[in-house]
Design an enzyme around this catalytic site. Structure first.
Site, PDB file in Angstrom:
ATOM      1  CG  ASP A  28      -1.671   1.132   1.410  1.00  0.00           C
ATOM      2  OD1 ASP A  28      -2.810   1.459   0.732  1.00  0.00           O
ATOM      3  OD2 ASP A  28      -1.853   2.164   1.971  1.00  0.00           O
TER       4      ASP A  28
ATOM      5  CE1 TYR B 158       0.200   7.736   2.526  1.00  0.00           C
ATOM      6  CE2 TYR B 158       0.790   6.023   2.000  1.00  0.00           C
ATOM      7  CZ  TYR B 158       0.034   6.921   2.122  1.00  0.00           C
ATOM      8  OH  TYR B 158      -1.711   6.124   2.953  1.00  0.00           O
TER       9      TYR B 158
ATOM     10  CB  SER C 282      -9.329   5.776   1.451  1.00  0.00           C
ATOM     11  OG  SER C 282      -9.098   5.769   3.378  1.00  0.00           O
TER      12      SER C 282
ATOM     13  CG  LEU D 110       0.341  -1.304  15.994  1.00  0.00           C
ATOM     14  CD1 LEU D 110       1.817  -1.607  15.897  1.00  0.00           C
ATOM     15  CD2 LEU D 110      -0.497  -2.232  16.834  1.00  0.00           C
TER      16      LEU D 110
ATOM     17  NE  ARG E 118      10.617   4.545  13.509  1.00  0.00           N
ATOM     18  CZ  ARG E 118      11.753   3.654  15.092  1.00  0.00           C
ATOM     19  NH1 ARG E 118      12.661   3.949  14.440  1.00  0.00           N
ATOM     20  NH2 ARG E 118      11.085   3.478  14.967  1.00  0.00           N
TER      21      ARG E 118
ATOM     22  CG  LEU F  20       8.339  -6.289   8.762  1.00  0.00           C
ATOM     23  CD1 LEU F  20       6.564  -6.022   8.471  1.00  0.00           C
ATOM     24  CD2 LEU F  20       9.082  -6.601   7.518  1.00  0.00           C
TER      25      LEU F  20
END
Ligand SMILES: NC(=O)c1ccc[n+]([C@@H]2O[C@H](COP(=O)([O-])OP(=O)(O)OC[C@H]3O[C@@H](n4cnc5c(N)ncnc54)[C@H](OP(=O)(O)O)[C@@H]3O)[C@@H](O)[C@H]2O)c1
Length: 354
Positions: free
Chosen positions: A57, A62, A159, A216, A296, A301
């Site tokens: 994504d 970004y 979205s 999160l 990050r 991950l």
């Protein structure tokens, strides 16, 4: 039952198979002050794809284009087996009022830029990033459908748009024979559950797979923040880069720390990390197809991927639900009340679709 990245699911009312966890790449590039350098971003990509993950994504905006550029560089040989999702509508070029927005000019311009940066001939999934309150939705839908017919986009999605407008758009797309919206990307976590009021029930009813973002709460549910972080400035705990961003967005508050405390407590009892438990909660929620991971570093991950192995009992799920509970408001409270349920169901047991 434990899941794996290659336990693919269908995305909404499409035949497209996607992993239960998607890799968010807003952390690819350091332009926003809280991302990963190229080499680390490459490690995140390789690890996710190496385990069979297929949904990536990004967005045209970004990290000022670096996210798409890095992704384009990394996907090179794997292009065909990966599902590349990007977004349009939030570009802002000074002096150019048409650079952003939902309209056709912004749409076509943005898609050309994304194709170039990603080094590909087609996008698997294109989201309208943020509804602009102005462009007629027929123009948005027809533009998206034209791109599908041109083969530049395979599936379309949405979205950050109110439920009443998305449901209207889906009805228009269906009646006109235009490409339907197959996914809904929405902020959804134990500390942000307002999507349960209308967006998620709508998505389930109309065939949009729910793809939660910020699961999160920008890192709050990893349990690394304490009360001393509310209102603090400078770098956060454990090298955290997003404390001030989380404070600005309102995700780091006394309330969210309270929810994070319950998650941490349960995670400790289960022998998992708080991040794993918080992500596992999203995976158990009705309507959710693929949760977007934000990471990050490779260690983050790894931690987050292990959410696939977390099995929550109904009691544990209820404990988490209670910690993050919100008032649904009307008409949901009325509809859920026993007298009304008796009248409307005529004694039948029905699912309430929350
Ligand atoms: N549609 C939209 O408008 C929209 C909006 C936002 C995001 N998204 C998508 O959703 C993806 C994920 O969103 P998000 O980045 O907000 O997700 P998130 O998981 O809520 O937050 C990720 C941040 O939390 C911290 N973190 C992650 N895993 C951790 C762990 N295991 N332990 C401790 N800290 C951890 C890192 O920040 P630190 O640097 O502070 O450690 C990381 O940058 C994005 O990449 C993007 O693709 C979409």
């Amino acid at each position: 039952m434990a899941l794996a990245l290659d336990d693919y699911r269908l995305l909404g009312r499409s035949g497209l198979r996607v992993s239960p966890l998607a890799l968010g790449t807003a952390t690819f590039g350091t332009e926003w002050g809280w991302g990963a350098e190229r080499a680390e971003a490459r490690q995140l990509f390789d690890r996710y794809v190496g385990l069979g993950g297929n949904l990536l994504d990004t967005a045209d905006t970004y990290t000022e284009g670096s996210s798409e550029r890095l992704l384009g560089e990394f996907v090179h040989e794997e292009r065909e087996r990966l599902v590349l999702a990007t977004k349009y509508s939030t570009l802002r070029r000074p002096g150019d009022p048409n650079s952003g927005g939902g309209h056709r000019k912004a749409l076509f311009g943005s898609v050309e830029g994304s194709l170039r940066r990603l080094g590909t001939d087609y996008l698997d999934l294109l989201y309208l990033h943020v509804w602009d309150f102005r462009t007629p939705v027929e123009e948005v839908l027809r533009g998206l459908d034209d791109l599908v017919r041109q083969g530049k986009v395979l599936y379309v999605a949405i979205s950050n748009t109110p439920a009443w407008q998305v449901s209207r758009m889906q009805a228009i797309a269906d009646l006109r024979g235009w490409s339907p919206l197959v996914a809904l990307q929405v902020e959804y976590s134990l500390i942000e559950r307002t999507a349960e009021r209308d967006l998620i029930p709508m998505a389930r009813e109309l065939g949009l797979g729910v793809v939660p973002y910020s699961p999160l709460g920008g890192g709050v549910l990893s349990g690394k923040y304490g009360r001393e972080d509310v209102g603090a400035t400078g770098a956060g705990p454990d090298g955290s880069t997003r404390r001030s961003h989380n404070l600005a967005l309102g995700t780091l508050t006394e309330r969210s720390l309270g929810v994070a405390g319950v998650v941490r407590e349960l995670a400790g009892e289960m022998g998992h990390t708080p991040a794993q438990v918080a992500l596992a909660w999203t995976l158990r929620k009705p309507g959710v197809t693929s949760t977007l991971l934000g990471a990050r570093t490779p260690a983050q991950l790894e931690d987050n991927l292990a959410a696939l192995a977390v099995e929550l009992t109904d009691t544990q799920l209820a404990r988490l639900d209670a910690a993050g509970a919100i008032a649904l408001g009307q008409p949901h409270d009325l509809l859920a009340s026993e007298p009304i349920r008796q009248v409307t169901t005529g004694g039948l047991r029905i699912e309430t679709r929350r």
